[in-house]
Write a protein that holds these residues in place. Structure first.
Motif, PDB file in Angstrom:
ATOM      1  N   ARG A 102     -12.202   0.496  -3.618  1.00 56.09           N
ATOM      2  CA  ARG A 102     -10.963   1.195  -4.288  1.00 56.09           C
ATOM      3  C   ARG A 102      -9.665   0.558  -3.776  1.00 56.09           C
ATOM      4  O   ARG A 102      -8.624   0.716  -4.604  1.00 56.09           O
ATOM      5  CB  ARG A 102     -10.943   2.726  -3.761  1.00 56.09           C
ATOM      6  CG  ARG A 102     -12.016   3.480  -4.425  1.00 56.09           C
ATOM      7  CD  ARG A 102     -11.642   4.911  -3.904  1.00 56.09           C
ATOM      8  NE  ARG A 102     -11.835   5.309  -2.458  1.00 56.09           N
ATOM      9  CZ  ARG A 102     -13.015   5.488  -1.826  1.00 56.09           C
ATOM     10  NH1 ARG A 102     -14.141   5.529  -2.365  1.00 56.09           N
ATOM     11  NH2 ARG A 102     -12.605   5.727  -0.473  1.00 56.09           N
ATOM     12  N   THR A 103      -9.497   0.085  -2.727  1.00 58.46           N
ATOM     13  CA  THR A 103      -8.177  -0.557  -2.351  1.00 58.46           C
ATOM     14  C   THR A 103      -7.969  -1.701  -2.936  1.00 58.46           C
ATOM     15  O   THR A 103      -6.569  -1.858  -3.500  1.00 58.46           O
ATOM     16  CB  THR A 103      -8.446  -0.649  -0.687  1.00 58.46           C
ATOM     17  OG1 THR A 103      -8.642   0.221   0.105  1.00 58.46           O
ATOM     18  CG2 THR A 103      -7.136  -1.364  -0.108  1.00 58.46           C
ATOM     19  N   TYR A 104      -8.878  -2.694  -3.267  1.00 58.63           N
ATOM     20  CA  TYR A 104      -8.645  -3.610  -4.085  1.00 58.63           C
ATOM     21  C   TYR A 104      -8.075  -3.440  -5.388  1.00 58.63           C
ATOM     22  O   TYR A 104      -7.273  -4.251  -5.775  1.00 58.63           O
ATOM     23  CB  TYR A 104      -9.742  -4.723  -4.072  1.00 58.63           C
ATOM     24  CG  TYR A 104      -9.857  -5.633  -2.770  1.00 58.63           C
ATOM     25  CD1 TYR A 104      -9.787  -7.009  -3.076  1.00 58.63           C
ATOM     26  CD2 TYR A 104     -10.052  -5.146  -1.790  1.00 58.63           C
ATOM     27  CE1 TYR A 104      -9.725  -7.901  -1.872  1.00 58.63           C
ATOM     28  CE2 TYR A 104     -10.201  -5.856  -0.421  1.00 58.63           C
ATOM     29  CZ  TYR A 104     -10.120  -7.287  -0.496  1.00 58.63           C
ATOM     30  OH  TYR A 104     -10.011  -8.270   0.347  1.00 58.63           O
ATOM     31  N   PRO A 143      -5.827   3.210   4.123  1.00 59.37           N
ATOM     32  CA  PRO A 143      -7.105   2.551   4.037  1.00 59.37           C
ATOM     33  C   PRO A 143      -7.588   1.939   5.188  1.00 59.37           C
ATOM     34  O   PRO A 143      -6.925   1.522   6.116  1.00 59.37           O
ATOM     35  CB  PRO A 143      -6.858   1.492   2.751  1.00 59.37           C
ATOM     36  CG  PRO A 143      -5.459   1.262   3.030  1.00 59.37           C
ATOM     37  CD  PRO A 143      -4.795   2.432   3.550  1.00 59.37           C
ATOM     38  N   SER A 188      -4.123   8.487  -1.213  1.00 61.38           N
ATOM     39  CA  SER A 188      -5.217   8.510  -0.911  1.00 61.38           C
ATOM     40  C   SER A 188      -5.289   8.433   0.729  1.00 61.38           C
ATOM     41  O   SER A 188      -6.476   8.160   1.359  1.00 61.38           O
ATOM     42  CB  SER A 188      -5.892   7.022  -1.489  1.00 61.38           C
ATOM     43  OG  SER A 188      -5.926   7.456  -2.695  1.00 61.38           O
ATOM     44  N   LEU A 229       0.872  -1.236  -0.016  1.00 58.70           N
ATOM     45  CA  LEU A 229       0.044   0.118   0.168  1.00 58.70           C
ATOM     46  C   LEU A 229       0.845   1.262  -0.122  1.00 58.70           C
ATOM     47  O   LEU A 229       0.346   2.526   0.049  1.00 58.70           O
ATOM     48  CB  LEU A 229      -0.668   0.030   1.104  1.00 58.70           C
ATOM     49  CG  LEU A 229      -2.142  -1.188   1.200  1.00 58.70           C
ATOM     50  CD1 LEU A 229      -2.779  -1.087   2.469  1.00 58.70           C
ATOM     51  CD2 LEU A 229      -3.088  -0.806  -0.170  1.00 58.70           C
ATOM     52  N   PHE A 279      -0.692   3.797  -2.445  1.00 61.35           N
ATOM     53  CA  PHE A 279      -1.991   4.164  -2.320  1.00 61.35           C
ATOM     54  C   PHE A 279      -1.935   5.022  -1.024  1.00 61.35           C
ATOM     55  O   PHE A 279      -2.697   6.289  -1.042  1.00 61.35           O
ATOM     56  CB  PHE A 279      -2.648   2.917  -1.788  1.00 61.35           C
ATOM     57  CG  PHE A 279      -4.255   3.209  -1.568  1.00 61.35           C
ATOM     58  CD1 PHE A 279      -5.016   2.839  -2.720  1.00 61.35           C
ATOM     59  CD2 PHE A 279      -4.959   3.233  -0.608  1.00 61.35           C
ATOM     60  CE1 PHE A 279      -6.451   3.361  -2.559  1.00 61.35           C
ATOM     61  CE2 PHE A 279      -5.887   3.618  -0.283  1.00 61.35           C
ATOM     62  CZ  PHE A 279      -6.901   3.417  -1.358  1.00 61.35           C
ATOM     63  N   ASP A 283      -7.281  -9.056   3.264  1.00 61.33           N
ATOM     64  CA  ASP A 283      -7.157  -8.395   2.100  1.00 61.33           C
ATOM     65  C   ASP A 283      -5.825  -8.331   1.345  1.00 61.33           C
ATOM     66  O   ASP A 283      -5.846  -9.176   0.178  1.00 61.33           O
ATOM     67  CB  ASP A 283      -7.658  -6.805   2.436  1.00 61.33           C
ATOM     68  CG  ASP A 283      -8.890  -6.659   3.261  1.00 61.33           C
ATOM     69  OD1 ASP A 283      -9.867  -7.225   2.584  1.00 61.33           O
ATOM     70  OD2 ASP A 283      -8.940  -6.100   4.246  1.00 61.33           O
ATOM     71  N   ARG A 284      -4.895  -7.842   1.490  1.00 59.43           N
ATOM     72  CA  ARG A 284      -3.637  -8.008   0.839  1.00 59.43           C
ATOM     73  C   ARG A 284      -3.157  -9.301   0.888  1.00 59.43           C
ATOM     74  O   ARG A 284      -2.968  -9.822  -0.371  1.00 59.43           O
ATOM     75  CB  ARG A 284      -2.447  -6.983   1.780  1.00 59.43           C
ATOM     76  CG  ARG A 284      -2.734  -5.426   1.215  1.00 59.43           C
ATOM     77  CD  ARG A 284      -1.980  -4.802   2.449  1.00 59.43           C
ATOM     78  NE  ARG A 284      -2.620  -4.854   3.707  1.00 59.43           N
ATOM     79  CZ  ARG A 284      -2.039  -4.101   4.770  1.00 59.43           C
ATOM     80  NH1 ARG A 284      -1.082  -3.445   4.527  1.00 59.43           N
ATOM     81  NH2 ARG A 284      -2.724  -4.302   5.919  1.00 59.43           N
TER      82      ARG A 284
END
Length: 266
Positions: free
Chosen positions: A123-125, A93, A90, A83, A86, A162-163
């Motif tokens: 958005r993160t994915y 997250p 942004s 990330l 990101f 997630d990651r």
């Protein structure tokens, strides 16, 4: 994909035995996924018995500093900050600030209520696929998987959903798992993650927090993974091209990953 009952590592699983079609399956004992290793006890015989030699840590620098990994005996760490880019554009997250959000229902509602949690995860994915830091991180992960000298490998982020879930999807897709198997493996983390975060969820709802918002933060749903898969399709057309062109992993390394991790029926 039952969880491995380790006392000091949450959400620990072996990708081994998952079906790949045509009588093939994922080889056991070589690739594991989990949550962070900050509570790992070197004396935990369950983890010690896995013989893990390489740990790929997908967390941000702040996450690693706040809760450093405790490595298995003889283990080495590969930092792969998915990330980083990101964050630069942004901010942090939800996937990387679960505990902060669950400690403050008002803050969670302000930033992520009304369906905004789902939009933020989507958005993160997509960023797992389209940002340079993510591409470099997942490319490094696959390169390690293709190296026999890396030994049994464990990969993780914070909650391990997630990651880490996207990394598992890449591997299983390359090995030939069908869409149903990939999605089932992805969703299989929900009970373990909810159990690990149960005290925080209870505290969140006790303070008046929305239970549905808590579950949106803690769990995974098909729409999150589908967003990353759609990003792959739009940008690259296929998982093979994403790995080759997006992650910069040559076909020879992909071949080594397949050779190492695939068991053929006798």
């Amino acid at each position: 994909m039952p969880a491995i009952p380790a006392a000091t590592v949450a959400n620990l699983r072996d990708l081994g035995t998952l079906p790949l079609g045509a009588g093939r399956s994922v080889r056991e004992g070589l690739v594991f996924r989990s949550g962070q290793l900050d509570r790992l006890d070197p004396a935990d015989s369950v983890v010690g018995g896995l013989g893990i030699r390489t740990v790929v840590d997908f967390r941000t620098a702040a996450e690693r500093a706040d809760r450093p990994d405790r490595l298995p005996p003889g283990g080495r760490v590969v930092v792969a900050d998915v990330l980083a880019d990101f964050l630069a554009t942004s901010g942090l997250p939800p996937a990387a600030r679960l505990k902060t959000l669950l400690a403050d229902p008002a803050l969670a509602e302000e930033h992520l209520g009304g369906g905004r949690a789902q939009a933020a995860f989507t958005r993160t994915y997509r960023a797992f696929v389209n940002t340079e830091s993510a591409r470099a991180s997942y490319g490094a992960f696959l390169t390690e998987l293709g190296d026999p000298a890396a030994g049994p490998l464990l990969f993780h982020c914070t909650a391990g959903k997630d990651r880490t879930g996207w990394a598992a999807t890449i591997v299983l897709s390359l090995l030939g798992a069908d869409e149903r198997t990939v999605m089932a493996e992805y969703l299989a983390v929900n009970p373990g993650v909810r159990e690990a975060f149960a005290p925080l969820i209870e505290g969140f709802t006790a303070q008046g927090g929305d239970p549905e918002l808590a579950l949106a933060l803690i769990g995974v749903v098909p729409a999150y993974l589908e967003a990353a898969l759609d990003e792959v399709a739009v940008r690259h057309g296929s998982m093979e091209k994403y790995v080759r062109e997006g992650l910069g992993v040559p076909d020879e390394v992909v071949g080594l990953v397949r050779e190492r991790l695939t068991v053929h029926a006798a």
